[in-house]
Design an enzyme around this catalytic site. Structure first.
Site: not given
Ligand code: WQD
Length: 345
Positions: A126, A151, A155, A180, A299
């Site tokens: 990831s 988590y 990785k 990504f 985070g």
């Molecule tokens: C994306 C953006 C949030 C939800 C994670 C893991 C990564 C992979 C993908 C597994 C961020 C914003 C989100 C919401 C929001 N997972 N957001 N409101 O955190 O980039 O990555 O998921 O392999 O390893 O780290 O993905 O979709 O959670 O968030 O504003 O209800 O959307 O703050 O900026 P992330 P995400």
């Protein structure tokens, strides 16, 4: 020439099911192994409908070494793609030992058997390993930062376990694909993302808000140092991501690897803000989404996106689906889930 067999661990899940479809359609035999701790049969059933046949499916846990060995006795496995792991960032902070035991022990079990069998291993890594990168876009040589969650740490640790294993054991070769942000669903709307409970990730929360399962989307932070104040990510279409796995498996099985351990960024190379993704979703699906701005989420990194040029050069892969197509597929999947739920009411 007989077909090569690829084991897809965690293959009944979101990414594993899409990879199973693409591998099968590329001419590989697929064996799915899953303990169904984080999914049900929905995606497997969808895979069978798309393919018109039932790929081999074994319910087992990779933390059970004997079960892993038995799997390799039962099937002539030429390569493994390893998805089987827990992946909820927040849960990993609350219960780190659950994550370290499951994600590490299962991978070590797999590698020990793969080594005995001389089987190549593709690890589902990831972009989270890059943390808050010093410069963007990130390449495979960009430094990994200390993980911000157990988590993410698993990785990084699994990448190192694979790197050290292929260096020590000549029978092993490995590729790590750093995803990504995987989003979207298969164009058939027969498989897609099935988060359990309240979605952590952005796109399933968007589609569940649009369908009425969630009241309102909270955009976590609009005061970041970005053009519109919301975080930037590299959203990769799930079918494009799945096809990257076919290219990587082909490279391994056709003996094209140049190093025993290779790493590839699997992203589009196009940064997109949360707000841009929301407004694109509204536009392409001709709807208005109920959202509000909320405080930043602990985070979160401000921005991350890939330089995917190495995957093009070495794997012959690049992302092809547009964000519009991807967000239309995510919405079609959510609507199909709603129809299916109505039929079972
Ligand atoms: C994306 C953006 C949030 C939800 C994670 C893991 C990564 C992979 C993908 C597994 C961020 C914003 C989100 C919401 C929001 N997972 N957001 N409101 O955190 O980039 O990555 O998921 O392999 O390893 O780290 O993905 O979709 O959670 O968030 O504003 O209800 O959307 O703050 O900026 P992330 P995400």
């Amino acid at each position: 020439m007989s077909k090569k067999t690829v084991l897809v661990s965690g293959g009944a899940g979101f990414i594993g099911s899409h990879v199973t479809v693409e591998l099968s359609q590329a001419g590989y035999d697929v064996v799915i192994a899953d303990n169904f701790s984080n999914c049900d049969m929905t995606c497997y059933d969808g895979v069978c409908q798309i393919l018109g046949f039932k790929p081999a499916l074994v319910e087992m846990d990779f933390c059970d070494k004997a079960a892993v060995a038995d799997l390799f006795e039962r099937y002539p496995i030429d390569a493994v793609i390893h998805f089987a792991a827990y992946k909820a960032v927040g849960e990993s902070v609350a219960d780190p030992l659950k994550y370290y035991r499951n994600n590490l022990a299962s991978f070590v079990n797999l590698l020990e058997v793969a080594r005995e069998k001389g089987c190549n291993v593709l690890f589902s890594s990831s972009a989270t390993v890059y943390g808050e990168a010093d410069s963007l876009p990130v390449t495979e040589q960009s430094p990994r930062k200390s993980a911000t969650s157990p988590y993410g740490n698993t990785k990084q640790m699994c990448e190192d376990i694979l790197r050290d294993s292929v260096a020590a054991y000549p029978s092993l070769k490995g590729i790590a694909l750093r995803y990504f942000n995987p989003i979207g669903a298969h164009p058939s709307a027969l498989i897609g993302e099935l988060p359990r409970g309240v979605p952590n990730n952005l796109v399933p929360f968007i589609t569940q808000t649009a369908i009425g399962k969630r009241e309102c989307l909270s955009i976590f932070g609009n005061d970041y140092p970005t053009p519109d104040g919301t975080c930037l990510r590299d959203y990769i279409d799930i079918v494009d991501l799945a096809r990257a796995h076919v290219c990587a498996v082909r490279r391994m099985l056709d003996g094209e690897m140049e190093e025993p351990y290779e790493i590839y960024n699997i992203g589009t190379g196009r940064p997109l803000s949360v707000l841009e993704l929301v407004t694109t979703f509204e536009k392409v699906n001709n709807l208005k989404l109920n959202y509000k701005y909320a405080p930043r989420r602990d985070g979160d990194v401000v921005a991350i996106w890939a330089d995917p040029s190495l995957a093009l050069t070495k794997l012959g892969w690049k992302a092809e689906r547009s964000t519009e197509e991807t967000l239309a597929s995510a919405w079609a999947w959510e609507k199909r889930l709603a129809e299916a739920a109505k039929m079972t009411e």
